[in-house]
Design a protein around this motif. Structure first.
Motif, PDB file in Angstrom:
ATOM      1  N   UNK A  70       9.824 103.355 -50.590  1.00 14.76           N
ATOM      2  CA  UNK A  70      11.028 102.579 -50.910  1.00 14.76           C
ATOM      3  C   UNK A  70      12.267 103.432 -51.167  1.00 14.76           C
ATOM      4  N   UNK A  71      12.093 104.634 -51.732  1.00 16.58           N
ATOM      5  CA  UNK A  71      13.264 105.471 -51.971  1.00 16.58           C
ATOM      6  C   UNK A  71      13.873 105.965 -50.667  1.00 16.58           C
ATOM      7  N   UNK A  72      13.024 106.234 -49.673  1.00 20.46           N
ATOM      8  CA  UNK A  72      13.522 106.634 -48.356  1.00 20.46           C
ATOM      9  C   UNK A  72      14.241 105.457 -47.692  1.00 20.46           C
ATOM     10  N   UNK A  73      13.630 104.281 -47.786  1.00 19.38           N
ATOM     11  CA  UNK A  73      14.249 103.083 -47.223  1.00 19.38           C
ATOM     12  C   UNK A  73      15.621 102.835 -47.845  1.00 19.38           C
ATOM     13  N   UNK A  74      15.710 102.998 -49.160  1.00 22.45           N
ATOM     14  CA  UNK A  74      16.992 102.811 -49.845  1.00 22.45           C
ATOM     15  C   UNK A  74      18.030 103.796 -49.327  1.00 22.45           C
ATOM     16  N   UNK A  75      17.637 105.040 -49.125  1.00 20.80           N
ATOM     17  CA  UNK A  75      18.563 106.052 -48.635  1.00 20.80           C
ATOM     18  C   UNK A  75      19.031 105.750 -47.218  1.00 20.80           C
ATOM     19  N   UNK A  76      18.125 105.219 -46.394  1.00 23.20           N
ATOM     20  CA  UNK A  76      18.503 104.831 -45.031  1.00 23.20           C
ATOM     21  C   UNK A  76      19.589 103.764 -45.064  1.00 23.20           C
ATOM     22  N   UNK A  77      19.367 102.717 -45.854  1.00 17.68           N
ATOM     23  CA  UNK A  77      20.359 101.638 -45.938  1.00 17.68           C
ATOM     24  C   UNK A  77      21.673 102.140 -46.518  1.00 17.68           C
ATOM     25  N   UNK A  78      21.590 102.980 -47.559  1.00 14.42           N
ATOM     26  CA  UNK A  78      22.804 103.506 -48.174  1.00 14.42           C
ATOM     27  C   UNK A  78      23.600 104.348 -47.182  1.00 14.42           C
ATOM     28  N   UNK A 129      13.083  96.012 -55.939  1.00 15.20           N
ATOM     29  CA  UNK A 129      13.924  96.494 -57.034  1.00 15.20           C
ATOM     30  C   UNK A 129      14.466  97.883 -56.735  1.00 15.20           C
ATOM     31  N   UNK A 130      13.582  98.782 -56.326  1.00 15.41           N
ATOM     32  CA  UNK A 130      13.984 100.168 -56.066  1.00 15.41           C
ATOM     33  C   UNK A 130      14.996 100.238 -54.929  1.00 15.41           C
ATOM     34  N   UNK A 131      14.716  99.547 -53.830  1.00 19.01           N
ATOM     35  CA  UNK A 131      15.594  99.607 -52.658  1.00 19.01           C
ATOM     36  C   UNK A 131      16.990  99.092 -52.993  1.00 19.01           C
ATOM     37  N   UNK A 132      17.064  97.948 -53.635  1.00 20.51           N
ATOM     38  CA  UNK A 132      18.373  97.355 -53.943  1.00 20.51           C
ATOM     39  C   UNK A 132      19.152  98.212 -54.946  1.00 20.51           C
ATOM     40  N   UNK A 133      18.482  98.623 -56.017  1.00 17.88           N
ATOM     41  CA  UNK A 133      19.178  99.376 -57.056  1.00 17.88           C
ATOM     42  C   UNK A 133      19.682 100.715 -56.526  1.00 17.88           C
ATOM     43  N   UNK A 134      18.834 101.456 -55.832  1.00 20.11           N
ATOM     44  CA  UNK A 134      19.250 102.758 -55.318  1.00 20.11           C
ATOM     45  C   UNK A 134      20.331 102.615 -54.248  1.00 20.11           C
ATOM     46  N   UNK A 135      20.160 101.642 -53.354  1.00 13.06           N
ATOM     47  CA  UNK A 135      21.137 101.472 -52.273  1.00 13.06           C
ATOM     48  C   UNK A 135      22.499 101.041 -52.793  1.00 13.06           C
TER      49      UNK A 135
END
Length: 255
Positions: free
Chosen positions: A71-79, A118-124
């Motif tokens: 999920x942290x990688x996914x968040x970084x991709x979207x960001x 939660x992780x994806x949305x918050x980090x992104x």
């Protein structure tokens, strides 16, 4: 009401990019792709080109999962995509049926999906999260926005969507099934203190453009089989004659 289109990322990848450009020109607001990295080409590589070739359309996976992608990688991709193209992405997420089964693995648990959302949305969006006991934040995010929509069919998944997701994805365009599932999503949202009307809804149906009707039907048959995996799991868990509507259990009788 808005209209989107979902593409299989079959080769050549540039064909998906061109179809996205045409979809925007025709008024579609969303362009989704599947995320099953063995069955189809890698979507996020193609997403960057889809966004580069357009100006307004929103792009995202239909759907990703927390098992094959951290999920942290996914968040970084979207960001990263949002920083490049101006918050024009959306995250569709589920348990990862096809992506996991093709590897001989089971789909992710709902607990994993909830934590991932939660992780994806918050980090992104630039906020800090507790990631397995470690405080993590993406420091370069500025003004990021990301909606996370969840796909699901069963009572527990629908409850999670109503409580936590920005939107509900139903990969079955059946009015009876939509009525049953959406009621549970909205009931759960209401019980969680949310406005049920703020949970957006996306209903998907298979389509194949062409003049040869028998060929169109044949080209769409795989969709029911893939979706049927989720439904079969529900029937195995809850049994026929349970709260699962017959419209859903009948869907897999000839599977």
């Amino acid at each position: 009401m808005e209209f989107g289109v979902t593409f299989q990322t079959d080769p050549p990848a540039w064909r998906v990019v061109e179809l996205t450009r045409r979809a925007e020109a025709l008024g579609f607001t969303h362009a989704w792709t599947f995320d099953s990295h063995i069955l189809w080409q890698e979507p996020y590589v193609i997403h960057s080109q889809m966004l580069s070739a357009t100006e307004r359309i929103t792009v995202g996976p239909f759907v990703t999962n927390p098992a094959t992608r951290d999920p942290s990688v996914t968040a970084s991709v979207f960001a990263t995509l949002n920083e490049m193209f101006g918050n024009r992405t959306i995250c569709g997420i589920g348990r990862g049926d096809s992506a996991q089964r093709v590897l001989g693995r089971k789909p992710a648990t709902l607990g994993q999906v909830e934590r991932a959302m939660h992780v994806i949305k918050e980090l992104a969006e630039g906020r800090e999260v507790d990631y397995g006991g470690t405080k993590v934040r993406i420091p370069w995010v500025r003004g990021g926005r990301l909606e996370v929509w969840m796909a699901g069919y069963g009572p527990k998944a629908l409850s999670l969507i109503g409580r936590k997701a920005d939107g509900f994805i139903l990969q079955l365009a059946d009015p009876v099934i939509l009525e049953w599932t959406l009621k549970r999503v909205r009931d759960a949202a209401r019980e969680a203190g949310r406005n049920p009307e703020e949970v957006k809804v996306c209903v998907a149906a298979p389509a194949y453009v062409g003049d040869d009707l028998p060929h169109q039907r044949e080209q769409c048959r795989w969709f029911g089989g893939m979706v049927g995996n989720h439904v079969a799991d529900l029937v195995a868990r809850y049994g026929e004659g349970s709260e699962i509507p017959t419209a859903l259990t009948d869907y897999i009788k000839a599977r």
